[in-house]
Design an enzyme around this catalytic site. Structure first.
Site, mmCIF file in Angstrom:
data_model
loop_
_atom_site.group_PDB
_atom_site.id
_atom_site.type_symbol
_atom_site.label_atom_id
_atom_site.label_comp_id
_atom_site.label_asym_id
_atom_site.label_seq_id
_atom_site.Cartn_x
_atom_site.Cartn_y
_atom_site.Cartn_z
ATOM 1 N N CYS A 116 0.814 -1.226 0.000
ATOM 2 C CA CYS A 116 0.000 0.000 0.000
ATOM 3 C C CYS A 116 0.842 1.267 0.000
ATOM 4 O O CYS A 116 0.374 2.339 -0.387
ATOM 5 C CB CYS A 116 -0.942 -0.007 1.200
ATOM 6 S SG CYS A 116 -1.925 -1.512 1.264
ATOM 7 N N HIS A 256 -4.249 6.693 1.935
ATOM 8 C CA HIS A 256 -4.483 5.321 1.494
ATOM 9 C C HIS A 256 -5.916 4.949 1.875
ATOM 10 O O HIS A 256 -6.351 5.183 3.000
ATOM 11 C CB HIS A 256 -3.465 4.402 2.173
ATOM 12 C CG HIS A 256 -3.726 2.961 1.896
ATOM 13 N ND1 HIS A 256 -4.041 2.498 0.633
ATOM 14 C CD2 HIS A 256 -3.751 1.870 2.714
ATOM 15 C CE1 HIS A 256 -4.241 1.197 0.699
ATOM 16 N NE2 HIS A 256 -4.087 0.800 1.934
ATOM 17 N N ASN A 286 -10.110 -1.136 -1.093
ATOM 18 C CA ASN A 286 -8.659 -0.911 -0.958
ATOM 19 C C ASN A 286 -7.941 -1.519 -2.167
ATOM 20 O O ASN A 286 -7.981 -2.733 -2.359
ATOM 21 C CB ASN A 286 -8.185 -1.557 0.352
ATOM 22 C CG ASN A 286 -6.693 -1.421 0.599
ATOM 23 O OD1 ASN A 286 -5.949 -1.003 -0.274
ATOM 24 N ND2 ASN A 286 -6.262 -1.788 1.790
HETATM 25 N N1 COA Z 1 -18.705 -10.232 7.918
HETATM 26 C C1 COA Z 1 -19.254 -10.454 9.128
HETATM 27 N N2 COA Z 1 -18.528 -10.594 10.246
HETATM 28 C C2 COA Z 1 -17.184 -10.484 10.125
HETATM 29 C C3 COA Z 1 -16.561 -10.253 8.900
HETATM 30 C C4 COA Z 1 -17.369 -10.118 7.764
HETATM 31 N N3 COA Z 1 -16.874 -9.874 6.534
HETATM 32 N N4 COA Z 1 -15.232 -10.183 9.101
HETATM 33 C C5 COA Z 1 -15.016 -10.383 10.410
HETATM 34 N N5 COA Z 1 -16.202 -10.575 11.027
HETATM 35 C C6 COA Z 1 -16.468 -10.830 12.437
HETATM 36 C C7 COA Z 1 -15.262 -11.356 13.182
HETATM 37 O O1 COA Z 1 -15.149 -12.762 12.998
HETATM 38 C C8 COA Z 1 -15.603 -10.985 14.601
HETATM 39 O O2 COA Z 1 -16.510 -11.944 15.098
HETATM 40 P P1 COA Z 1 -16.421 -12.406 16.650
HETATM 41 O O3 COA Z 1 -16.641 -11.160 17.443
HETATM 42 O O4 COA Z 1 -17.503 -13.396 16.739
HETATM 43 O O5 COA Z 1 -15.041 -12.965 16.799
HETATM 44 C C9 COA Z 1 -16.360 -9.672 14.458
HETATM 45 O O6 COA Z 1 -16.773 -9.601 13.080
HETATM 46 C C10 COA Z 1 -15.519 -8.456 14.785
HETATM 47 O O7 COA Z 1 -14.273 -8.614 14.119
HETATM 48 P P2 COA Z 1 -13.161 -7.521 14.169
HETATM 49 O O8 COA Z 1 -11.970 -8.038 13.438
HETATM 50 O O9 COA Z 1 -12.990 -7.027 15.561
HETATM 51 O O10 COA Z 1 -13.856 -6.362 13.315
HETATM 52 P P3 COA Z 1 -13.303 -4.949 12.993
HETATM 53 O O11 COA Z 1 -14.322 -3.954 13.389
HETATM 54 O O12 COA Z 1 -11.897 -4.743 13.471
HETATM 55 O O13 COA Z 1 -13.248 -4.966 11.411
HETATM 56 C C11 COA Z 1 -11.653 -5.195 9.624
HETATM 57 C C12 COA Z 1 -12.430 -5.895 10.738
HETATM 58 C C13 COA Z 1 -10.792 -6.210 8.924
HETATM 59 C C14 COA Z 1 -12.679 -4.603 8.649
HETATM 60 C C15 COA Z 1 -10.787 -4.054 10.237
HETATM 61 O O14 COA Z 1 -10.073 -4.547 11.352
HETATM 62 C C16 COA Z 1 -9.789 -3.474 9.254
HETATM 63 O O15 COA Z 1 -10.175 -2.784 8.320
HETATM 64 N N6 COA Z 1 -8.487 -3.704 9.479
HETATM 65 C C17 COA Z 1 -7.435 -3.261 8.604
HETATM 66 C C18 COA Z 1 -7.527 -3.937 7.271
HETATM 67 C C19 COA Z 1 -6.198 -4.164 6.617
HETATM 68 O O16 COA Z 1 -5.292 -4.736 7.176
HETATM 69 N N7 COA Z 1 -6.076 -3.714 5.373
HETATM 70 C C20 COA Z 1 -4.903 -3.899 4.596
HETATM 71 C C21 COA Z 1 -3.785 -3.062 5.071
HETATM 72 S S1 COA Z 1 -3.613 -1.551 4.330
#
Ligand code: COA
Length: 329
Positions: A116, A256, A286
């Site tokens: 990224c 980004h 993204n």
């Molecule tokens: N649909 C429904 N539920 C989902 C899901 C989806 N697509 N993806 C994850 N979940 C669930 C998880 O399993 C978790 O369930 P649990 O509470 O029963 O364990 C719950 O949702 C919460 O997960 P969490 O990871 O805490 O959610 P979040 O609010 O942090 O959102 C991302 C997850 C991935 C969207 C967020 O962390 C993010 O954007 N991170 C950065 C992404 C990244 O690395 N991008 C590339 C780098 S530039």
């Protein structure tokens, strides 16, 4: 920073594939919902490349548009740098295919693999060479076909990404888009946060690897989330301090396009509001190295980039690494 020659941006362009994939598409094969994706990320849709549409094809469209915008022909290019983690193939560099397709007969080139942050890494590399007088211009392209490495069985990652390409032409002494500030950093100890662990020299692709889907991208989304919020803030503050300006002096931030919640959380402690942040992740999700150049080209063409304004680019991602650039339009 000692600069021998000034470097500006002579043209920009972008390209996204035609196929639009809405959040609801994932509902058919994953335990997820459109609402979950939109509320947790701000993403509503993304573009997927067509079968056989390779990274260099996306690069080609974006590059032609940037050249046209700059009023240049391919044979005028001195250097081409392609930033991508989804090359056409592992050897040769994707820039070879692009150089051939463009007919950029005089240009040298190479790829940069910095995810990224990659397009800003390309910009910093080209900036240094142009400023030093080694070359007079460089086409920098950020392009990804992330669909080729996404794990469509992992609901925590595959919903986040899309395909696309963005390009710019940097030119010596060009009056517009002058580069004022660059900075980069890395914390390689955190490499596992975003990785594709097989397919390189450390671990070959075997049947076992494919069964475990280790040849595809894996994310520790929560870890990246926390890192990204803090890093966004730090980069913004460092840029402001280094330039000796205030937040009011920044015309537009082109970050980004990672997740709207990351961007909003980062801004909470900064004196800058959302209307000066360019966002298109709702439409493209993204696109890694392509994210900032697509957003910048769109912002320009939508009239969001005004003459004389300070524009800030902020990137972070796999490595974990980061970069920050400021220009005066
Ligand atoms: N649909 C429904 N539920 C989902 C899901 C989806 N697509 N993806 C994850 N979940 C669930 C998880 O399993 C978790 O369930 P649990 O509470 O029963 O364990 C719950 O949702 C919460 O997960 P969490 O990871 O805490 O959610 P979040 O609010 O942090 O959102 C991302 C997850 C991935 C969207 C967020 O962390 C993010 O954007 N991170 C950065 C992404 C990244 O690395 N991008 C590339 C780098 S530039």
């Amino acid at each position: 920073m000692k600069t021998l020659r000034e470097v500006g941006i002579a043209g920009t362009g972008h390209y996204v594939p035609e196929r639009i994939v809405p959040n609801s598409w994932f509902e058919s094969f994953l335990d997820t919902s459109s609402d979950w994706i939109e509320s947790r990320t701000g993403m509503r849709e993304r573009r997927f490349a067509a079968e056989g549409e390779a990274c260099s094809d996306l690069c080609l469209h974006a590059s032609r548009r940037a050249l046209e915008d700059a009023g240049m022909t391919p044979d005028e290019l001195d250097l081409i740098i392609v930033a991508t983690v989804t090359p056409d193939q592992l050897l040769p560099a994707t820039v070879a295919f692009l150089q051939d397709k463009l007919g950029a007969s005089r240009a040298g080139g190479w790829d940069i693999t910095n995810a990224c942050t990659g397009w800003l890494s390309a910009m910093m590399s080209a900036y240094g060479m142009i400023a030093a007088g080694t070359i007079d211009n460089c086409l920098i392209v950020g392009a990804e076909v992330l669909t080729s490495i996404m794990n469509f069985q992992d609901r925590g990652s595959c919903i986040l990404f899309g395909d696309g390409a963005g390009a710019a032409i940097l030119k010596a002494d060009h009056p517009r888009g002058r580069i004022l500030y660059t900075s980069s950093g890395m914390d390689g100890a955190q490499w596992e946060a975003i990785s594709r662990s097989a397919g390189g020299s450390k671990r070959a692709i075997t049947h076992e690897v494919v069964e475990k889907r280790d040849h595809l991208m894996a994310l520790k989304g929560n870890d990246v989330f926390k890192f990204a919020v803090g890093k966004f803030r730090d980069l913004m503050r460092e840029q402001i301090d280094a330039l000796g300006v205030g937040y009011d002096d920044i015309g537009l931030v082109v970050p980004h396009q990672v997740n709207i919640r990351i961007i909003e959380s980062a801004l909470k402690k900064l004196d800058i509001d959302m209307d000066r942040i360019y966002i298109n992740l709702d439409r493209y999700s993204n696109t890694s190295a392509a994210s900032i150049p697509i957003a910048f080209d769109e912002a320009r063409k939508a009239g969001r980039v005004k003459e004389g304004e300070l524009i800030s680019f902020i990137a972070f991602g796999a490595g974990l690494g980061w970069g920050s650039v400021a220009i005066r339009w």
